[in-house]
Design a protein around this motif. Structure first.
Motif, short mmCIF file in Angstrom:
data_model
loop_
_atom_site.label_atom_id
_atom_site.label_comp_id
_atom_site.label_asym_id
_atom_site.label_seq_id
_atom_site.Cartn_x
_atom_site.Cartn_y
_atom_site.Cartn_z
N THR A 51 10.35 28.25 79.53
CA THR A 51 10.52 27.49 78.28
C THR A 51 9.54 26.32 78.22
O THR A 51 8.86 26.11 77.21
N ILE A 52 9.45 25.56 79.31
CA ILE A 52 8.54 24.40 79.34
C ILE A 52 7.09 24.86 79.24
O ILE A 52 6.26 24.22 78.59
N TYR A 53 6.77 25.99 79.86
CA TYR A 53 5.39 26.51 79.82
C TYR A 53 4.99 26.97 78.42
O TYR A 53 3.88 26.69 77.95
N LEU A 54 5.92 27.63 77.71
CA LEU A 54 5.59 28.22 76.41
C LEU A 54 5.75 27.24 75.25
O LEU A 54 5.08 27.39 74.23
N GLU A 55 6.62 26.25 75.40
CA GLU A 55 6.91 25.32 74.29
C GLU A 55 5.97 24.12 74.36
O GLU A 55 6.09 23.28 75.26
N SER A 57 5.82 21.46 72.62
CA SER A 57 6.47 20.16 72.46
C SER A 57 7.04 19.63 73.78
O SER A 57 7.35 18.44 73.89
N LEU A 58 7.19 20.50 74.77
CA LEU A 58 7.72 20.10 76.07
C LEU A 58 6.63 19.79 77.09
O LEU A 58 6.92 19.55 78.26
N HIS A 59 5.39 19.81 76.66
CA HIS A 59 4.28 19.49 77.56
C HIS A 59 4.13 17.98 77.65
O HIS A 59 3.18 17.37 77.15
N TYR A 295 20.28 19.83 82.22
CA TYR A 295 19.22 19.43 81.30
C TYR A 295 19.19 20.30 80.05
O TYR A 295 18.92 19.82 78.95
N GLY A 296 19.48 21.61 80.23
CA GLY A 296 19.47 22.51 79.08
C GLY A 296 20.57 22.19 78.08
O GLY A 296 20.38 22.29 76.87
N VAL A 297 21.73 21.79 78.59
CA VAL A 297 22.87 21.49 77.72
C VAL A 297 22.72 20.13 77.06
O VAL A 297 23.04 19.96 75.88
N ARG A 298 22.21 19.13 77.79
CA ARG A 298 22.20 17.76 77.31
C ARG A 298 20.90 17.34 76.62
O ARG A 298 20.86 16.29 75.99
N THR A 299 19.84 18.12 76.74
CA THR A 299 18.56 17.74 76.15
C THR A 299 18.26 18.61 74.94
O THR A 299 18.08 19.83 75.07
N LYS A 300 18.18 17.99 73.77
CA LYS A 300 18.00 18.73 72.52
C LYS A 300 16.69 19.49 72.51
O LYS A 300 16.63 20.64 72.04
N ILE A 302 14.93 20.75 75.05
CA ILE A 302 14.98 21.94 75.91
C ILE A 302 15.86 23.02 75.29
O ILE A 302 15.53 24.20 75.31
N LYS A 303 16.99 22.59 74.72
CA LYS A 303 17.89 23.54 74.06
C LYS A 303 17.17 24.26 72.92
O LYS A 303 17.27 25.49 72.79
N GLN A 304 16.38 23.52 72.14
CA GLN A 304 15.61 24.11 71.05
C GLN A 304 14.53 25.04 71.58
O GLN A 304 14.29 26.12 71.03
N GLY A 305 13.91 24.63 72.70
CA GLY A 305 12.88 25.47 73.31
C GLY A 305 13.43 26.78 73.82
O GLY A 305 12.79 27.84 73.68
N ILE A 306 14.63 26.76 74.42
CA ILE A 306 15.27 27.99 74.91
C ILE A 306 15.62 28.90 73.73
O ILE A 306 15.45 30.13 73.81
#
Length: 313
Positions: A51-55, A57-59, A295-300, A302-306
């Motif tokens: 998710t972090i690699y492809l998104e 906005s998470l870079h 982090y996946g549950v509490r971070t908007k 990351i949740k959007q990226g997944i």
């Protein structure tokens, strides 16, 4: 499997792992929850990394540090759990000397690498809350790269003597390790040499690395709390604390599990010997499974990226 006797003085090039000496009959039942936790930990961390690699906005530096944490968790899981499951399922108890000491090195070094990564993430949150105007100039991609090199170099170099000292011992008291993994304590007690230096070095270096990281984390959150209490404006305090929530929860889990593990090892005469063994295994499973989920549950973001990743599949 026929194991060599404890009184054997013949040279050997492998150890034999005896998981849960008192309760070997229920090892097969224990393997089911362990394998499910292992799959959860590997799957959750792999999903987070992809998710972090492809998104795009998470870079950002914080998510790069989270990626480092996930990589450390994956390596720790792969180092420990497959061998434990091989013992449970297929009775493959033998482990070569090089593999045993390599496992010992990875467990010691990567544990302190995780602690150091949590410390750097605490500093990241400190800058974000206490020095928001300077955040983009302090926490840069170059900072993350230098921090990653520091994490690997400091902990790798300082923990390397632990397996080296163990490998230089003479194992004339047998090769049966009463554990599922090659911990320094379990292995070195099989030696007929003086192991004082070995044990003292691990105690001092482990206490220094983990203790200094914890002190810096506490200091970071002390200044964060001090700054947050001064913030005025509706919802501003909640928003500031929200940016630290996931990180604080993970640190709390990490230190609590580690503290319980240390206490049970120190109280071996009171606690059944199988309890520290089980806690040691769970320590390499529960935290790797929790880190990406929290982090996946509490971070908007990351949740959007997944969710975006799932739409692409």
């Amino acid at each position: 499997m026929t194991l060599p006797g404890n009184n054997s003085t013949s040279p050997a090039f492998e150890f034999f792992l005896i998981c849960f000496p008192s309760f070997q009959s229920w090892q097969h039942w224990l393997s089911l929850p362990l394998s499910l936790l292992f799959l959860l930990a590997m799957g959750a961390n792999a999903t987070l990394l992809i998710t972090i690699y492809l998104e795009a906005s998470l870079h950002q530096p914080l998510y790069y540090l989270l990626s480092l944490l996930s990589l450390l968790d994956i390596v720790l899981c792969l180092t420990v759990i497959p061998k434990v499951l091989a013992v449970f399922w297929f009775d493959l108890r033998s482990i070569s000397f090089p593999a045993c000491f390599l496992q010992m090195f990875i467990m010691n070094s990567f544990l302190t690498m995780e602690s150091c990564t949590f410390m750097i993430m605490a500093y990241d949150r400190y800058v974000a809350i206490c020095k928001p105007l300077q955040y983009s100039s302090i926490i840069t991609d170059q900072f993350v790269a230098r921090a990653a090199i520091f994490v690997v170099a400091r902990n790798g170099l300082l923990t390397m003597p632990i397996p080296i000292l163990s490998s230089r011992l003479r194992y004339c008291a047998g090769h049966i390790i009463k554990n599922c993994i090659c911990t320094n304590v379990s292995v070195s007690k099989l030696s007929c040499d003086d192991i004082t230096l070995n044990q003292c070095y691990q105690f001092v270096i482990g206490g220094t690395l983990l203790g200094s990281d914890l002190i810096l984390i506490v200091l970071s959150y002390f200044f964060i709390l001090k700054t947050v209490l001064r913030i005025k404006g509706e919802g501003a305090m909640a928003k500031a604390l929200g940016t630290c929530g996931s990180h604080f929860i993970l640190i709390l889990f990490f230190t609590t599990v580690l503290l319980v593990l240390v206490i049970t090892n120190l109280a071996r005469k009171i606690i059944p010997p199988d309890v520290p063994i089980l806690l040691n295994i769970l320590h390499h499973l529960i935290l790797p499974a929790l880190n990406p989920i929290v982090y996946g549950v509490r971070t908007k973001e990351i949740k959007q990226g997944i969710q975006n990743l799932l739409r692409r599949l």
